[in-house]
Design a protein around this motif. Structure first.
Motif, PDB file in Angstrom:
ATOM      1  N   VAL A  31       0.819  -1.220   0.000  1.00 45.28           N
ATOM      2  CA  VAL A  31       0.000   0.000   0.000  1.00 45.28           C
ATOM      3  C   VAL A  31       0.852   1.269   0.000  1.00 45.28           C
ATOM      4  CG1 VAL A  31      -1.972  -1.096   1.134  1.00 45.28           C
ATOM      5  CG2 VAL A  31      -0.189  -0.019   2.540  1.00 45.28           C
ATOM      6  N   ALA A  32       2.157   1.114  -0.148  1.00 46.07           N
ATOM      7  CA  ALA A  32       3.059   2.268  -0.030  1.00 46.07           C
ATOM      8  C   ALA A  32       2.705   3.389  -0.996  1.00 46.07           C
ATOM      9  CB  ALA A  32       4.507   1.825  -0.255  1.00 46.07           C
ATOM     10  N   ASP A  33       2.224   3.045  -2.185  1.00 46.01           N
ATOM     11  CA  ASP A  33       1.899   4.067  -3.179  1.00 46.01           C
ATOM     12  C   ASP A  33       0.725   4.944  -2.752  1.00 46.01           C
ATOM     13  OD1 ASP A  33       3.941   3.211  -4.772  1.00 46.01           O
ATOM     14  OD2 ASP A  33       2.678   2.046  -6.141  1.00 46.01           O
ATOM     15  N   GLU A  34       0.012   4.547  -1.712  1.00 45.27           N
ATOM     16  CA  GLU A  34      -1.109   5.356  -1.232  1.00 45.27           C
ATOM     17  C   GLU A  34      -0.650   6.458  -0.275  1.00 45.27           C
ATOM     18  OE1 GLU A  34      -4.376   2.858   0.104  1.00 45.27           O
ATOM     19  OE2 GLU A  34      -3.799   1.303  -1.351  1.00 45.27           O
ATOM     20  N   PHE A  35       0.653   6.474   0.033  1.00 50.34           N
ATOM     21  CA  PHE A  35       1.220   7.493   0.913  1.00 50.34           C
ATOM     22  C   PHE A  35       2.124   8.393   0.072  1.00 50.34           C
ATOM     23  CE2 PHE A  35      -0.041   4.000   3.508  1.00 50.34           C
ATOM     24  CZ  PHE A  35      -0.561   4.590   4.649  1.00 50.34           C
ATOM     25  N   THR A  36       1.702   9.633  -0.098  1.00 48.88           N
ATOM     26  CA  THR A  36       2.375  10.513  -1.038  1.00 48.88           C
ATOM     27  C   THR A  36       2.792  11.820  -0.374  1.00 48.88           C
ATOM     28  OG1 THR A  36       0.251  11.466  -1.720  1.00 48.88           O
ATOM     29  CG2 THR A  36       1.064   9.570  -2.972  1.00 48.88           C
ATOM     30  N   GLY A  37       3.596  12.561  -1.092  1.00 50.89           N
ATOM     31  CA  GLY A  37       4.056  13.861  -0.614  1.00 50.89           C
ATOM     32  C   GLY A  37       5.207  14.322  -1.479  1.00 50.89           C
ATOM     33  N   THR A  38       5.824  15.393  -1.070  1.00 53.52           N
ATOM     34  CA  THR A  38       6.963  15.931  -1.801  1.00 53.52           C
ATOM     35  C   THR A  38       8.238  15.368  -1.205  1.00 53.52           C
ATOM     36  OG1 THR A  38       5.765  17.977  -2.256  1.00 53.52           O
ATOM     37  CG2 THR A  38       8.155  18.024  -2.529  1.00 53.52           C
ATOM     38  N   ALA A  39       8.928  14.548  -1.974  1.00 57.02           N
ATOM     39  CA  ALA A  39      10.167  13.945  -1.484  1.00 57.02           C
ATOM     40  C   ALA A  39      11.236  15.014  -1.305  1.00 57.02           C
ATOM     41  CB  ALA A  39      10.656  12.879  -2.452  1.00 57.02           C
TER      42      ALA A  39
END
Length: 228
Positions: free
Chosen positions: A156-164
């Motif tokens: 499910v990692a792709d469901e956690f987003t933001g600006t790297a």
């Protein structure tokens, strides 16, 4: 994306088990640009789990809960999450299928309630172990066994987003108290986020969205301190 972590287990509170799940998840979420805002440890008590999950679910974009997922008497995390959303625990059709297809289990020998999840939950399969996880609204429930937790999070990692952001560490051979001016200067000059962590040496963390800015800030900082 702002994330809260709820780690469940009496063994964490008394120090029998080190809370490596929280540190691992914090690092993985930061890599994805998500911001971990709070981490809390709660006992294997349904009401305590429900209270913290409800509070975090209202406050943050997503909540990750680890621990207390399984068939034993103290695995009450799913019940606590269900209570947080005022949902019943109910037999889940996807969980039934999951256990029927799972090589480790003889389906006919499952104990009552094994295939129960909070009503309306999305099942998360366990790629390493047996006990499945679930997603209830913005709450992700993962096992406490580290390998199982990591495998399920990866799904499910792709469901956690933001600006790297770009990060560089500088190790300094000096007392942390002597670095106050240099830390303030590099922060003000380059608009980087700065953290300092004392130990055998002081580990200074420089962070910015632009990798070139971090590189420039780190070079400047090294010129003004005694690097370890």
């Amino acid at each position: 994306m702002q994330v809260g972590l709820v780690t469940v287990g009496d063994e964490l509170l008394v120090g029998d088990t080190e809370n490596t799940n929280a540190s691992w998840l914090g690092a993985r979420l930061a890599e994805r640009g998500a911001s971990v805002e709070r981490v809390v440890v709660v006992p294997d008590v349904e009401d305590a789990i429900a209270e913290e999950v409800s509070r975090f679910a209202d406050r943050f974009d997503a909540v990750l809960v680890t621990g207390g997922v399984g068939p034993t008497h103290d695995d009450v995390t799913m019940d606590g999450v269900a209570a947080a959303f005022d949902r019943p625990m109910a037999e889940h059709s996807d969980a039934l299928t999951y256990f029927q297809n799972h090589d480790t289990y003889q389906f006919d020998n499952l104990t009552e309630g094994t295939a129960d999840l909070p009503s309306g939950a999305r099942l998360l399969e366990n790629p390493v172990g047996v006990a499945p996880g679930a997603v209830v609204e913005n709450v992700y429930v993962l096992p406490g066994v580290p390998d199982e937790m990591k495998g399920m999070f990866d799904s499910v990692a792709d469901e956690f987003t933001g600006t790297a952001t770009s990060v560089e560490f500088v190790h300094v051979d000096a007392p942390e108290s002597s670095l106050v001016e240099a830390l303030e200067a590099v922060r003000d000059r380059f608009d980087v986020t700065v953290g300092s962590y004392p130990g055998d040496s002081v580990r200074v963390k420089l962070q910015h969205e632009d990798e070139a800015v971090v590189d420039e800030a780190a070079d400047w900082f090294r010129e003004h301190v005694d690097e370890a």
